[in-house]
Design an enzyme around this catalytic site. Structure first.
Site, PDB file in Angstrom:
ATOM      1  N   HIS A  29     128.771 -65.354  14.484  1.00 10.81           N
ATOM      2  CA  HIS A  29     128.939 -64.718  13.172  1.00 10.81           C
ATOM      3  C   HIS A  29     127.585 -64.606  12.457  1.00 10.81           C
ATOM      4  O   HIS A  29     127.186 -63.520  12.016  1.00 10.81           O
ATOM      5  CB  HIS A  29     129.931 -65.526  12.335  1.00 10.81           C
ATOM      6  CG  HIS A  29     130.184 -64.967  10.963  1.00 10.81           C
ATOM      7  ND1 HIS A  29     131.261 -64.161  10.672  1.00 10.81           N
ATOM      8  CD2 HIS A  29     129.479 -65.087   9.807  1.00 10.81           C
ATOM      9  CE1 HIS A  29     131.206 -63.795   9.385  1.00 10.81           C
ATOM     10  NE2 HIS A  29     130.130 -64.351   8.837  1.00 10.81           N
ATOM     11  N   GLU A  30     126.881 -65.725  12.388  1.00  6.44           N
ATOM     12  CA  GLU A  30     125.583 -65.696  11.693  1.00  6.44           C
ATOM     13  C   GLU A  30     124.566 -64.848  12.451  1.00  6.44           C
ATOM     14  O   GLU A  30     123.723 -64.186  11.837  1.00  6.44           O
ATOM     15  CB  GLU A  30     125.067 -67.120  11.472  1.00  6.44           C
ATOM     16  CG  GLU A  30     125.976 -68.020  10.634  1.00  6.44           C
ATOM     17  CD  GLU A  30     126.392 -67.410   9.299  1.00  6.44           C
ATOM     18  OE1 GLU A  30     125.643 -66.572   8.747  1.00  6.44           O
ATOM     19  OE2 GLU A  30     127.487 -67.754   8.803  1.00  6.44           O
ATOM     20  N   HIS A  34     124.900 -61.308  11.343  1.00  3.00           N
ATOM     21  CA  HIS A  34     124.123 -61.086  10.110  1.00  3.00           C
ATOM     22  C   HIS A  34     122.634 -61.014  10.441  1.00  3.00           C
ATOM     23  O   HIS A  34     121.908 -60.153   9.946  1.00  3.00           O
ATOM     24  CB  HIS A  34     124.341 -62.249   9.125  1.00  3.00           C
ATOM     25  CG  HIS A  34     125.666 -62.233   8.417  1.00  3.00           C
ATOM     26  ND1 HIS A  34     126.079 -61.178   7.633  1.00  3.00           N
ATOM     27  CD2 HIS A  34     126.666 -63.159   8.354  1.00  3.00           C
ATOM     28  CE1 HIS A  34     127.277 -61.458   7.109  1.00  3.00           C
ATOM     29  NE2 HIS A  34     127.649 -62.643   7.538  1.00  3.00           N
ATOM     30  N   GLU A  88     128.762 -57.932   6.161  1.00  2.00           N
ATOM     31  CA  GLU A  88     129.834 -58.690   6.808  1.00  2.00           C
ATOM     32  C   GLU A  88     130.352 -57.948   8.044  1.00  2.00           C
ATOM     33  O   GLU A  88     130.757 -58.570   9.029  1.00  2.00           O
ATOM     34  CB  GLU A  88     130.962 -58.932   5.794  1.00  2.00           C
ATOM     35  CG  GLU A  88     132.078 -59.831   6.264  1.00  2.00           C
ATOM     36  CD  GLU A  88     131.704 -61.310   6.352  1.00  2.00           C
ATOM     37  OE1 GLU A  88     130.569 -61.668   5.980  1.00  2.00           O
ATOM     38  OE2 GLU A  88     132.561 -62.104   6.808  1.00  2.00           O
TER      39      GLU A  88
END
Lengths: 503, 503
Positions: free
Chosen positions: B266-267, B270, B296
């Site tokens: 997830h990170e 980003h 997001e």
């Protein structure tokens, strides 16, 4: 807001910027990704420019003048005004043209120096050094004209940036006395010809266990890990990112655990100073050292006087042996103590022992002072260097790479910086001597792993003074005397007389 | 300097300050000593104040006006002016009195919320929430009056800070369609009643090996570790400290390796966005996301569409099994894939799966929008929350601690923030759908551990656009349509139909 509050706000803003810049620099040397250098340089430049704007802003000038008129100011407030005035003068005295010329000359000089050192080719570096000397003279003149340095010889103005209120007239005789004392001591040690570099410390010591060992030593000495850290970097340093955020770095060599140990202790000495400001000084310009030399005295005191002593090794050898039973099992305290106190003249300053180190510095001081006052020509530096090495240390470097090209300082534009190293060593001996007079049984505590009595004494006599007075005033208040070499010579003669069993 | 250069310099200074603040915040959550918080807060405050001064300075206003007169400006330059104008308006629109009142209300609310959550005592938090709602309305009015948000309903002005150019009129119908689709899908899945939480992933996975596993996944996906890092923190986050310095954090739970794996991915989503700006945008305001939702979308696309797929697990399961042979030896790709795609309605948003997650968000959106427009009273929040949970997810939280007191957002003053989570999920499906149409065989590459075709597509269609246009415009350009739920519903129905073997 009162005039004082207006001034206070501006002062604290500058201190915060100092601390943030310190964190950026720490990050760059520790955790930043390889390519982050590209952005970090830009961000650092932006923050430095903002700090420069703040320091040179007319609003700060007005705030200084108005705050000074406040009749209710106490002595500490008056000192703050003086310190900030000096930083403002330092930031504004040198015209932008000269700052730019210096930066460009330094970039070119660093590049040339790297090549010249690699190729052992001093003539390739010489024109750059000439330019830097010329610019340093111009800088000195600008500092004097701008009220940022006292009127007098150019070298004094340069020295004043690192050792405020020190000058060549005070330093010269002290350094001469030190040189004579050291050359004499070295001669007597040399006659004994003892060389017992301890093989026990020259085998493989796994890095993980070395890391644990460095942490072992920080807490007993008094470095507070809830207000600081220890990390690894190519070159050890300490960074003050705030009174509760003091960061040390060290480095590790597989077959030389003393390198990591003493690098860590050295930086912890700097760090404990930064952790020791008086609470009333937090966030103000008083939470800083009055000179580079006094800062260095704190690192050297712990690194040399304290942790090269029999008392320290009585405490630490069992701890270290527990980490490295195979390597150190059965070693005696006396053997360890002798191993960390060997004297051997060498060409390289950064590898020098306690006795020879200052001779390296005095040589550099003499060379750079003569370059600045014009009594020495750049082309003659290699020869003078070799000559002085032969006189002071009894050895002659076979190449300039191991001679006058070894240090990065001059290529970086640091001229007038070297003396602080010896000033630090001299101060450390004065302070330790005064401490021992007040606490003659302290080494017994050290042997039991308790160093609090020393840290408390330093807190009270040095750290809490902050930047309230000059380094020499602090040392005089603590030891009864300004810069004085007698305690250092006494300490070195005493210890090395014992190590080398002199008559 | 030309007017454009004067503007450009000021813009870059602000961007550098953003990045330095980001580094300070990263440091605080990763390596800062415990007590450094005391100084870091002060330093951060100082830098934020400097940034605010720079943003609100009349000189920036003048530079904006003068630069805009330059007839040679290209389209990107014109957008830069507009973006900086908006940031300036956001910085100056809200009067200092209100900023201060908001900060104080938030501090008090956070404290009350912590206590209320612990004691399951919503009435203790209710007056603070009322105050924050009232202040949020005032803030919306100030933003509109100051030209920082478009005229219209108060909620739109709050939403606009996170999703510029989005509003309740566009969002309402889309969210309603999403809600109906999800409730319908969830009902069909619930009838199957399949629950196969894979026990294989619920045993001890040593943390060191988990750390190595997270690094295993970063490079193949395309996160560049020479321009970024991965560290540990209590709550995973990503920090953009410059285009070549993007830092991710993750966390580890001994008996839940999927937590670390998917937090990291997830990170990294980003982070790859922040590493993907066009070179021409480096250091400018265009090197930023046009909305929180689009940011997001990048994390969710990698976390869900890509790495919860059979193709990814075909590649990754053998790598993970090599790290954990005892735990995973003999596991099939199908088993792993089903294990990471389980649906189970729960009370806690942050633990929700792909199908139920957006229902948690829609509920919060409906509640906060009704609070702002006055159609819902604070005292009625717990009841409405339970009612909606029952309707949407078929479960009723037994306490407010597991209900309307679970999130920190409202207590922190973030009202209008929740929609971005669902906007991100919707965008991610739209973008992935468009990508697959252009590269229908890409999953075969994924199964071989090659993800470059996707990263290149995102670079070109999303990352390189930066902040040149609104999020909706970027998504429309890339996928042919603005915010649209059809691709997300198609994707969820397709995958979970297969996982749950729906007719």
């Amino acid at each position: 807001m009162t005039p004082w509050q207006r001034f206070d706000l501006r002062m604290r803003e500058i201190v915060d910027l100092d601390q943030v810049l310190s964190l950026l620099s720490w990050d760059e040397e520790t955790y930043a990704p390889d390519r982050a250098r590209l952005v970090r340089g830009r961000q650092t430049g932006t923050l430095e420019a903002i700090r420069h704007q703040k320091l040179s802003a007319p609003e700060l000038g007005a705030a200084l003048v108005e705050a000074a008129r406040d009749p209710t100011l106490g002595p500490a407030e008056k000192v703050m005004l003086a310190r900030v005035s000096r930083r403002r003068a330092l930031a504004t005295a040198v015209p932008e043209r000269l700052v730019k010329a210096f930066a460009e000359a330094r970039s070119a000089a660093l590049l040339a120096w790297q090549g010249a050192r690699k190729d052992d080719d001093f003539p390739a570096f010489a024109p750059h050094l000439s330019t830097l000397i010329e610019l340093a003279r111009e800088r000195a003149a600008a500092l004097i004209a701008g009220g940022a340095a006292p009127a007098g010889p150019a070298y004094d103005a340069l020295l004043d940036e690192y050792e405020p209120d020190m000058n060549i007239a005070k330093l010269g005789p002290v350094f001469t006395e030190l040189r004579q004392g050291l050359v004499d001591l070295l001669g007597r040690l040399g006659e004994k010809g003892v060389k017992t570099r301890a093989g026990r410390f020259q085998q493989a010591f796994p890095i993980d266990a070395q890391l644990a060992m460095t942490v072992d030593v920080l807490a007993p000495l008094g470095f507070d890990l809830s207000r600081g850290r220890l990390d690894r970097s190519a070159h050890p340093f300490s960074a003050s990112c705030g009174e509760h955020d003091v960061r040390l770095t060290t480095r590790f060599a597989l077959e030389d655990p003393l390198n990591a140990l003493y690098s860590t202790i050295h930086e912890a000495g700097h760090g404990m100073y930064e952790q020791g400001w008086a609470e009333a000084h937090y966030g103000t310009i008083l939470a800083s050292a009055p000179s580079y030399g006094l800062h260095e005295s704190q690192s050297r005191l712990w690194e040399n006087q304290v942790t090269r002593s029999q008392a320290f090794w009585t405490f630490f050898l069992p701890k270290m042996t527990a980490r490295f039973p195979a390597q150190l099992g059965g070693m005696s305290v006396d053997e360890a103590w002798r191993a960390v106190n060997q004297v051997e003249p060498g060409f390289i300053r950064t590898e020098a022992d306690e006795v020879t180190y200052n001779l390296h510095i005095l040589l550099r001081f003499e060379v750079e002072a003569a370059l600045i006052d014009g009594s020495l020509a750049v082309r003659d530096v290699p020869g003078v260097w070799r000559e002085k090495m032969r006189h002071y240390l009894g050895i002659t470097p076979p190449t300039d790479r191991e001679g006058c090209l070894q240090d990065i300082h001059w290529a970086s534009g640091y001229i007038g910086y070297f003396p602080s190293y010896s000033v630090g060593n001299i101060y450390s001996a004065q302070l330790y001597d005064a401490f021992l007079k007040a606490h003659p049984t302290a080494p017994e505590s050290f042997a039991a792993g308790e160093f609090g009595v020393l840290l408390s004494w330093l807190r009270q006599n040095v750290h809490h003074r902050g930047y309230l007075e000059s380094a020499d005033e602090t040392v005089k208040r603590a030891s009864g005397s300004g810069l004085s070499v007698a305690p250092l010579l006494k300490y070195l003669r005493g210890k090395y007389g014992e190590v080398y069993r002199l008559a």
